[in-house]
Enzyme design. Structure first.
Site, PDB file in Angstrom:
ATOM      1  CG  ASP A   1       7.854  -7.341  -7.384  1.00 49.04           C
ATOM      2  OD1 ASP A   1       8.019  -6.121  -7.225  1.00 49.04           O
ATOM      3  OD2 ASP A   1       6.871  -7.823  -7.955  1.00 49.04           O
ATOM      4  CE  LYS A   2       4.701  -2.686  -1.866  1.00 49.92           C
ATOM      5  NZ  LYS A   2       3.303  -3.085  -1.622  1.00 49.92           N
ATOM      6  CB  THR A   3       2.674  -5.770  -5.541  1.00 49.85           C
ATOM      7  OG1 THR A   3       2.885  -4.492  -4.953  1.00 49.85           O
ATOM      8  CG2 THR A   3       1.196  -6.057  -5.636  1.00 49.85           C
TER       9      THR A   3
ATOM     10  N   GLY B   1       7.306 -12.301 -12.021  1.00 52.70           N
ATOM     11  CA  GLY B   1       7.478 -12.484 -13.462  1.00 52.70           C
ATOM     12  C   GLY B   1       6.884 -11.382 -14.299  1.00 52.70           C
TER      13      GLY B   1
ATOM     14  NE  ARG C   1      -0.048   0.715  -5.258  1.00 52.97           N
ATOM     15  CZ  ARG C   1      -0.149  -0.234  -6.190  1.00 52.97           C
ATOM     16  NH1 ARG C   1      -0.335  -1.497  -5.832  1.00 52.97           N
ATOM     17  NH2 ARG C   1      -0.047   0.055  -7.466  1.00 52.97           N
TER      18      ARG C   1
ATOM     19  CG  ASP D   1       3.360   0.400  -3.640  1.00 55.38           C
ATOM     20  OD1 ASP D   1       2.923   1.539  -3.891  1.00 55.38           O
ATOM     21  OD2 ASP D   1       2.717  -0.452  -3.012  1.00 55.38           O
TER      22      ASP D   1
ATOM     23  CG  ASP E   1       9.906  -8.674 -11.046  1.00 59.95           C
ATOM     24  OD1 ASP E   1      10.095  -7.457 -10.894  1.00 59.95           O
ATOM     25  OD2 ASP E   1       8.992  -9.281 -10.493  1.00 59.95           O
TER      26      ASP E   1
END
Length: 1275
Positions: A499-501, A886, A685, A751, A889
């Site tokens: 995941d990114k953020t 979490g 962003r 994103d 995801d």
């Protein structure tokens, strides 16, 4: 009908085939006779095999009339279950409609029990509900879920609540009044008690289940056999070990059940207020709730006992139990669609996932509620019990999907091979014994004994030792594991999704600046939004009001992005108190206002004038209605009113592309896309803001019921907020480590795509010189078929005037890196968003494997799409890891082979691994420990196999002279040598760094089989040599109690000690020269193979750093050497050894030394050099040849490799062609096993791949060719 085969849960994860059976009397009689004849063994076999049990006692019949159902999963595991069909008496088959008889009873004022369970049936019940009104409803229970017979589909099915096929309008119109007591009782019969019941089995039940395990049954058989052969001490030792194992296993299992029970039971039964149809509010237990009940959510909140949709009021909810994210979420009431035009949301079907912003999930905590006077906060129950989101999570823990791993499949195959070897030994023993005219009962005992020797009883315990030690080491590093078997699988991970953020980047966002729009043109960026000139601008008002923040116990809480935005404005948020809410009918619950110092200052005046100015200068905005952020819509909206204003304002913020599409085109700057691309390329962003003055006719009451579509349109574009999401400090270094280890990395984020590509470049997933191909898929529209447009993203962040077009001729053709050990130099990466991914999955199924093979960036992915991506990667044989925070995801974390949640809370119960430190540095640690545990499992398995074969050879040789090992000899070997060695050789810690080489996935591989077979042959040769050589000695004779091959001075004691047990020797013939010789040789052989198999680098620390193992082996070597070279009378008598000449002891030592040298040379030099580095490298080279350019342009690249990647090999294709020459052992002859490698081989010679820039791929129009496509070059 007898061959009827239907599916239940069709198309779902737990899809199963179902077969109907009914009991057959003659089969039952036959089985009963078989059980008696086999002494109960047939019963055990039927207990282990549900399919056999049903087929042996029942006959096939239609599902409609069956008494037993047989279920088989349709996945790769094909697991069988059986369940008994039960009957319940009901007043009607349709539970969501009021039965006619119930209506009559309600009219008569009766609200007693309306449904009868046959088990509870009484005469009074029958008086109340005559048989004329009762219907038999058939059902069975499987994995805590009831399946009822459905006459319409002629199959069993799960009864859904209001979460399926219920429109939003019917929730408001038909279900909002609540249920009567009679209707609630009627529904409760079908839905059962609203409870997620995790029953902790009694110790006795667990004991029976554990004892009936095939492993313990085999041990029981062995113990009985040994006892009949008078091996009492050894049998007693095994019994004690088994009891310890059973007790520890029972303790662990019961503890896990109790932990889960406590987690689920906490607040699971509470008192709730229910709104009854026309009967006011009634307080009941939460266990009595059924779908359709209307619960009143109290002001001070509650822990939700069910899934419910909010129909009035607002709730602040903590969903950390389900998502792992502790940020409170605002839940608003489900919009009432009556005010919408026909064909709008009125026809929308309610779904808990799609309408999660209006759904209160079971197990989550409602912290606060907001309501208006005269209105209670109400929610309609949609799911109860195990059907709830929490219930499904608990079911996934109670009934986990089996772990499909090659190691375990191979382990069973290997055991079958050992059973085959045991069968040979069995026949050999029978033949030898008959030739020696041995008594029949001794033949039976000895031939069965050979089976117990060949299949080692301690194997399961030995195999789990390495996993247990790895789990402990992981715990020390802050990684907690709820599924230990997955540690081994993590050793095979070759792809990790991130995941990114919050995972690759920091959680928090910093405001970089704002870029406002005036007269449809961007003005220069501004760094500060907190200024007097902007205080009353709609732009700052939108920043301050468009959020879902709330105050909990005086502290501002909510989404970190919203917090940053409000902080940047400097505005203050105030919420109405309970008293204020009660006093006013139309109070605005949340108010935002700027600090006084930002408002225009007054000129010096008299005090009275000052008071008037303060009154006029006060400026605040009240938030009238919130439409929370939706990941599906990618925006949020609020309706607000400034103090003193008659008209309301709508403020919208969200993804720039989405917001711009909702705005009037004349308000959107012409260079909007260029400016947005500039920011996203740099990794910012970007959030767009828009505003609209609402019509004066839109009153407060109408706003509360209007749909968001009526508000979010015809907006004025106001500008952009630019947020900076910094990479975590450790991210580039960790990704570099993974790339060096040939582990591919993929980014899966919600994103913006260009932002994600920029972050991928920054962190080293995509190297500067690599090309990125964006796949933009469009669904069918206006008669056109679905299509994919291919664009080449600009490789480097260029200025706005730079041409983004890339000349496809300038792109090098499928180049890969020179070095084979690091094949991950990629020239191409695919990037796509969630919408494109959905279209490709639906219309271009044949392209999915190719795209996931090359895909590196997947942006704007919804939670379920992340799960689908993990499945797509697994479908091409990747071992997939998933690392996320979490929040969104959970599905992907559960589905991946190794899911790691970075949540600090122990909330991600769905994830097999949870890291206490929110850093991706746990990923290499987990893979290192997984590799170490996997290699430990191989070492232990090889050792245990050799142990059983060495002992098998020993016993087989001794059987040829009608001898055997003694009771205490067996004890010494199994307890002093084997157990000590097994549990210490598993202690090697993981190697300090990840290497490019991966351990084999299974036991059935060339290198491992050669290792085992070579050691078997060596041990067999040296034992046979010793056995035959001792018989050639001049002093050798058939040993008797009076034999003496030693010095005369030792004879008296020897004779005396041996006379004591003369009768024993006559019976078992344990003491003889052959026994003593092979005992010493075999005892050393166990230690030799233990040392030979204790591999260290590159996956584990060297064995000399495993101090316990080193000490144990040295002590055992010293002890055996001592009793061999310097016999001790008492020990010789205890171990039933005989005295042999000193020079023969030296000869045995010489045999052992040569054996050790040969074993270690063969294992560590010959096999490692020839097999591992040539044959294994050949396979790897084959993989790399076939996949290095294709696998490499699927795989992400290491930033550390940039130096070598800047000079890519121009001769890779030639080198791959050269793989076919004999000097490289013909790597082309053996096709790669993994699907992704096979696909990479095909793509390597595919002239159409990768797609060229400015081309379009269209789906074929014909339905029967759905999924196939053709490439059309755009002109």
């Amino acid at each position: 009908m007898e061959n009827e085969e239907e599916l239940v849960n069709k198309g779902e994860e737990d899809e199963m085939k179902i077969y109907g059976y009914t009991f057959c009397r003659w089969k039952l009689v036959l089985v009963a006779g078989g059980v008696l004849c086999t002494g109960g063994f047939l019963l055990l076999l039927l207990y282990w095999m549900p399919e056999w049990r049903v087929k042996a006692t029942c006959k096939r019949t239609s599902l409609r009339g069956c008494k037993v159902v047989l279920l088989r999963t349709t996945d790769e595991f094909q697991i069988w279950f059986c369940a008994k069909v039960r009957i319940v008496l009901s007043l009607g088959p349709n539970l969501l409609q009021t039965p006619k008889y119930v209506s009559e009873k309600m009219r008569n004022g009766c609200s007693g029990h309306l449904c009868i369970n046959p088990a509870e049936e009484t005469g009074n019940d029958l008086d109340r509900c005559s048989q004329a009104h009762l219907q038999e409803i058939r059902y069975f229970t499987h994995h805590s879920v009831k399946y009822f017979w459905n006459d319409v589909v002629q199959n069993f099915s799960i009864i859904k609540g209001l979460d399926e096929s219920t429109s939003c309008s019917s929730i408001h119109n038909e279900h909002s009044a609540g249920l009567t007591k009679g209707m609630q009782d009627y529904r409760k019969l079908f839905y059962g008690v609203n409870e997620i019941a995790v029953k902790v089995p009694s110790v006795f039940k667990l004991l029976i289940k554990e004892v009936l395990n095939p492993f313990y049954v085999f041990q029981l058989f062995s113990v009985i056999l040994w006892s009949t052969d008078e091996y009492y001490y050894y049998a007693a030792a095994i019994v004690i070990m088994s009891l310890i194992s059973i007790v520890s296993s029972l303790y662990t299992i019961r503890k896990q059940y109790m932990m889960l029970h406590d987690m689920v039971a906490a607040h699971s039964i509470v008192r709730v207020s229910v709104s009854r149809a026309n009967q006011g509010v009634e307080e009941i237990l939460s266990t009595d709730l059924v779908p359709g009940d209307v619960i009143v959510v109290p002001l001070n909140g509650m822990i939700m006992p069910c899934d419910a949709v909010l129909t009035s009021g607002t709730c602040i909810v903590n969903e950390s139990m389900l998502t792992g994210e502790s940020v409170p979420v605002t839940k608003t009431n489900l919009p009432h669609p009556t005010t919408e035009p026909k064909g709008g949301p009125e026809d929308e079907v309610y779904s808990p996932e799609e309408h999660r912003r209006h759904t209160l999930f079971c197990g989550t905590t409602v912290i606060q509620t907001r309501f208006y006077t005269g209105e209670l906060v109400k929610a309609i129950v949609v799911r109860t019990g195990f059907s709830t989101s929490k219930g499904q999570l608990v079911r996934s823990i109670l009934y986990p999907k089996p772990t499909d791993f090659k190691l375990y499949r191979d382990a069973y195959l290997f055991l079958l091979c050992l059973v085959g070897v045991a069968g040979v030994g069995f026949l050999y023993t029978v033949v030898i014994s008959i030739l020696h005219e041995v008594a029949a009962h001794i033949i039976v005992i000895e031939s069965l004994d050979i089976i117990t020797i060949t299949v080692p009883p301690a194997l399961p315990a030995a195999m789990t030792a390495g996993i247990v030690y790895a789990q402990r080491r992981l715990k020390k590093t802050g990684i907690f594991c709820i599924s230990p078997q997955r540690i081994n699988i993590c050793g095979q991970l070759n792809l990790v999704c991130f995941d990114k953020t919050g995972t690759l980047t920091e959680d928090g966002l910093d405001l970089w600046g704002i870029q406002r729009v005036e007269n449809a043109r961007f003005i220069l960026p501004e760094q500060n939004a907190c200024s007097e000139s902007l205080v009353k601008s709609p732009f700052v008002a939108c920043m301050a009001a468009c959020h879902s923040l709330t105050k909990i116990e005086g502290v501002l809480s909510g989404d970190p992005l919203d917090l940053k935005m409000l902080e940047a404005t400097g505005w203050i948020l105030e919420e109405a108190t309970e008293e204020e809410t009660a006093l006013h009918n139309r109070i605005m619950p949340t108010v935002v206002r700027p600090p006084k110092q930002l408002l225009p200052g007054p000129s010096p005046a008299a005090p009275k004038e000052m008071e008037l100015f303060e009154l006029s200068a006060s400026y605040e905005i009240g938030i009238v209605r919130q439409f929370p952020f939706s990941s599906a819509l990618q925006r949020m909206c609020v309706v607000a009113r400034a103090l003193g204003q008659k008209r309301m304002d709508a403020y919208v913020k969200g993804a720039p592309e989405v917001v711009a599409g909702l705005c009037k085109q004349e308000t959107v700057p012409v260079d909007f896309e260029r400016v947005l691309e500039e920011y996203t390329r740099q990794g910012f962003r970007v959030i767009a803001l828009a505003h609209r003055r609402l019509e004066s006719k839109l009153t407060w009451h109408k706003v509360q019921n209007v749909g968001r579509d009526a508000i979010e349109g015809n907006l004025d574009f106001m500008g952009l907020i630019v947020m900076q999401n910094k990479l975590k400090q450790e991210t580039p270094a960790v990704l570099e480590v993974l790339h060096k280890a040939n582990i591919r990395t993929v980014m899966v984020t919600g994103d913006n795509m260009l932002t994600a590509i920029s972050v991928a470049r920054d962190c080293g997933m995509i190297l500067p010189q690599d090309k990125v191909i964006i796949a933009e898929a469009l669904p069918p529209k206006d008669g056109q078929t679905a299509r994919i447009n291919w664009h080449y993203a600009d490789a480097l962040a260029k200025g706005p005037d730079s041409s983004p077009a890339i000349n496809s001729e300038d792109i090098p053709i499928k180049l890969a890196q020179e070095r084979l050990e690091d094949p991950q130099m990629t020239k191409y990466h695919f990037a796509m968003n969630g919408k494109s991914f959905a279209v490709i999955q639906e219309h271009f199924q044949d392209l999915v494997p190719k795209l996931v093979l090359h895909g590196t960036v997947f942006a704007r992915m919804a939670p379920e799409q992340k799960t689908q991506l993990v499945e797509a990667l697994q479908n091409v044989d990747y071992y997939v890891g998933m690392c996320g925070d979490g929040a969104n995801d959970c599905g992907a974390l559960k589905r991946a082979h190794g899911g790691i949640s970075l949540s600090e809370l122990e909330a991600s119960v769905a994830s097999p691994f949870t890291s206490r430190t929110p850093s991706i540095s746990c990923v290499p640690s987990l893979i290192r420990e997984g590799r170490a545990a996997l290699i430990t499992s191989f070492c232990v398995f090889k050792f245990m196999a050799l142990y059983s074969i060495i002992q098998y050879v020993t016993v087989t040789l001794l059987y040829s002279i009608q001898s055997n090992l003694g009771d205490f000899q067996f004890l010494f070997i199994d307890l002093a040598i084997i157990l000590v060695v097994v549990f210490t050789m598993s202690l090697n810690p993981a190697w300090k760094e990840l290497v490019a080489q991966r351990p084999p996935a299974g036991l059935i591989s060339g290198a491992l089989l050669c290792s085992v077979l070579s050691q078997i042959l060596i041990c067999l040769g040296f034992q046979t040599l010793g056995f035959l050589w001792v018989r050639q000695q001049p002093w050798y004779e058939t040993w008797t109690p009076h034999s003496d091959a030693c010095d005369v001075s030792r004879a008296p004691f020897a004779n005396a000690s041996q006379d004591k047990n003369e009768s024993v020797h006559d019976e078992h013939n344990i003491r003889n020269y052959e026994n003593t010789t092979v005992f010493f040789i075999s005892s050393f052989q166990y230690l030799i193979v233990a040392v030979a198999f204790s591999k260290g680098k590159p996956f584990r620390q060297p064995c000399y750093k495993n101090y316990l193992f080193v000490v144990s082996v040295i002590v055992l070597y010293a002890f055996i050497l001592f009793i061999m070279l310097h016999p001790v009378k008492s020990i010789d008598w205890f171990l039933e050894l005989v005295c042999v000449p000193h020079h023969w002891r030296v000869t045995i030592l010489l045999i052992i030394v040569i054996n050790a040298v040969v074993s270690i040379l063969v294992e560590n030099f010959l096999l490692d050099t020839v097999l591992w580095k040539v044959v294994f490298s050949r396979d790897k080279r084959g993989e790399y040849c076939l996949g290095s350019s294709s696998s490499s342009f699927i795989t992400t690249s290491s930033s550390s490799s940039s130096s070598s990647s800047s000079h890519p090999s121009q001769g890779v294709l030639e080198r791959c062609r050269g793989c076919a020459i004999p000097s490289l052992l013909g790597c082309r002859k053996k096709p790669p096993k993994a699907k992704y490698m096979h696909l990479a081989q095909e793509l390597l010679v595919d002239p159409e791949w990768p797609p060229k820039a400015c081309t379009t791929t269209e789906a074929r129009a014909s339905a029967h060719e759905n999924g196939s496509c053709q490439i059309i070059t755009a002109t």
